[in-house]
Design an enzyme around this catalytic site. Structure first.
Site, PDB file in Angstrom:
ATOM      1  N   SER A  68     -11.071  -0.498  -1.356  1.00  0.00           N
ATOM      2  CA  SER A  68      -9.853  -0.550  -0.531  1.00  0.00           C
ATOM      3  C   SER A  68     -10.165  -0.902   0.907  1.00  0.00           C
ATOM      4  O   SER A  68      -9.349  -1.501   1.601  1.00  0.00           O
ATOM      5  CB  SER A  68      -9.144   0.807  -0.541  1.00  0.00           C
ATOM      6  OG  SER A  68      -8.287   0.945  -1.628  1.00  0.00           O
ATOM      7  N   HIS A  96      -3.702   5.931   3.652  1.00  0.00           N
ATOM      8  CA  HIS A  96      -4.453   4.794   3.129  1.00  0.00           C
ATOM      9  C   HIS A  96      -3.920   3.468   3.660  1.00  0.00           C
ATOM     10  O   HIS A  96      -4.685   2.597   4.096  1.00  0.00           O
ATOM     11  CB  HIS A  96      -4.382   4.837   1.601  1.00  0.00           C
ATOM     12  CG  HIS A  96      -5.222   3.848   0.886  1.00  0.00           C
ATOM     13  ND1 HIS A  96      -4.756   2.607   0.499  1.00  0.00           N
ATOM     14  CD2 HIS A  96      -6.499   3.924   0.448  1.00  0.00           C
ATOM     15  CE1 HIS A  96      -5.711   1.961  -0.140  1.00  0.00           C
ATOM     16  NE2 HIS A  96      -6.784   2.738  -0.189  1.00  0.00           N
ATOM     17  N   ASP A 119       0.833  -1.205   0.000  1.00  0.00           N
ATOM     18  CA  ASP A 119       0.000   0.000   0.000  1.00  0.00           C
ATOM     19  C   ASP A 119       0.873   1.263   0.000  1.00  0.00           C
ATOM     20  O   ASP A 119       1.965   1.260  -0.557  1.00  0.00           O
ATOM     21  CB  ASP A 119      -0.914  -0.055   1.236  1.00  0.00           C
ATOM     22  CG  ASP A 119      -2.266   0.576   1.012  1.00  0.00           C
ATOM     23  OD1 ASP A 119      -2.322   1.787   0.732  1.00  0.00           O
ATOM     24  OD2 ASP A 119      -3.283  -0.124   1.133  1.00  0.00           O
TER      25      ASP A 119
END
EC number: 3.4.21.-
Length: 399
Positions: free
Chosen positions: A346, A191, A160
């Site tokens: 996600s 994120h 990520d």
């Protein structure tokens, strides 16, 4: 004799044409293609020594062409070897590329391309609901019911934007892995910390006892390259192999781009090696078969659901989707401390990665985890999309 000579020339020409590698074209937005940047994949069975000889030869060809023509391409960048699936990434001029394509040891070549996170909007202080949903047959219950093993002894690789490994939600279970994106090992985007907190956070996570490894393949703007992602996957497999944890590992890829055979091949090799791989379906409300790594049949492709058990409006769909999981308004950790809320496939994928680690910790082989999750899932999603499963992630708690 003339006829035989003509035939032999014809057959030689045919063999030469047959030996030329395939140049694969992607269906993605051409604006996402990185100019003069290529991923080269070798044929199955090419030995380590032959691979190294090929790489050395290509480097020399590129150097010669650069000297003769004054091109400004950078040449060889990185090599891949994922359980004998061998390849490399580099920036090459057209003449060098042509030489590569004419090498009989090369299987295919494709353009490198931009890959992005599959997260959407951030909404602060929104309520969390995903943990309760995946541990109950009915919606609307906030308690999370789970086996207290909770992924103990299993390692999850978060591929990520990086992870704040010192965040209090990880309680010392997170470590640094590698960075294929830039020179800054921090998660400047948030994120990656959020997804890691979802799959293995103490407060916000599914597998609360799993170990976490930060694999940074995306930068602070949430984007990276296919070649960088493959390099990250390469690290995960080699790290798991060196530590003796193949069969006790999972990987989350909350990212995606246009179709890439190389990306799909890399995640397939990781899955077959003994790492359970969960990937986001994508956020364009389109068929996930045109996205990678979502379109790889061997991995567990995850679409996003809402608190009302509907398909999230943004979620990709299609027959390649294996399962739905909570993805709208999911609260989890943010870098530096505290929490925030994000939406996207996600956010759905790490629910499945965490549940995969949970199952592996209970003795299920990583290569059987996705099928097991589908077996115990709930037929709960309303209007899941054309040719798409309606199955929602469930941990089998009996509640």
């Amino acid at each position: 004799m003339v006829c035989l000579k003509t035939l032999s020339v014809f057959l030689a020409a045919f063999a030469a044409a047959d030996a030329r590698a395939v140049f694969k074209t992607q269906s993605s937005n051409k604006a996402d293609i990185i100019p003069d940047s290529y991923i080269v994949v070798m044929k199955n069975g090419v030995s380590h020594d032959d691979f190294k000889a090929h790489v050395s030869s290509v480097s020399q060809i590129h150097s010669n062409n650069k000297a003769k023509r004054g091109t400004n391409t950078n040449g060889m960048q990185r090599e891949f070897d994922i359980m004998n699936w061998r390849g490399y990434h580099g920036h090459f001029d057209p003449d060098t590329l042509d030489e590569i394509l004419n090498d009989s040891k090369v299987d295919y070549v494709e353009h490198d391309q931009i890959v992005r996170i599959s997260g959407l909007v951030t909404q602060r202080s929104a309520p969390s609901w995903g943990l309760g949903r995946v541990s109950h047959r009915q919606a609307g219950i906030r308690d999370y019911v789970f086996d207290d093993s909770a992924g103990r002894g299993v390692t999850i690789y978060g591929v990520d934007t990086g992870i704040d490994i010192n965040h209090q939600d990880f309680r010392g279970r997170a470590r640094w892995g590698t960075n294929t994106a830039d020179r800054d090992n921090a998660d400047r985007h948030g994120h990656g910390t959020h997804t890691a907190s979802t799959f293995a956070g103490t407060t916000y996570g599914i597998a609360k006892n799993a170990n976490i490894v930060a694999v940074k393949v995306l930068g602070s703007d949430g984007s990276g390259s296919t070649s960088g992602i493959i390099a990250g996957i390469n690290f995960c497999v080699q790290d798991a192999q060196s530590r003796g944890i193949l069969g006790k590992a999972a990987m989350n890829l909350s990212l995606g781009g246009g179709f890439s055979q190389a990306n799909n091949d890399a995640v397939t090799r990781a899955q077959n090696a003994g790492i359970f791989v969960a990937v986001a379906a994508g956020n364009d409300n389109k068929d996930a078969r045109n996205y990678s790594p979502a379109s790889a049949p061997a991995v567990c492709t995850v679409a996003s659901s809402t608190v009302n058990d509907s398909k999230s409006s943004f979620s990709n769909y299609g027959s390649i989707v294996d399962i739905y999981a909570p993805g709208s308004d999911i609260i989890a950790a943010r870098p530096g401390g505290g929490s925030t809320t994000m939406s996207g496939t996600s956010m759905a994928s790490p629910h499945v990665a965490g549940m995969g680690a949970y199952m592996i910790g209970m003795g299920i082989d990583p290569r059987q985890v996705c099928d097991r999750l589908k077996q115990i899932s709930l037929p709960a999603i309303r209007s899941p999309g054309p040719s798409t499963t309606n199955r929602l992630l469930y941990n089998g708690s009996g509640q």
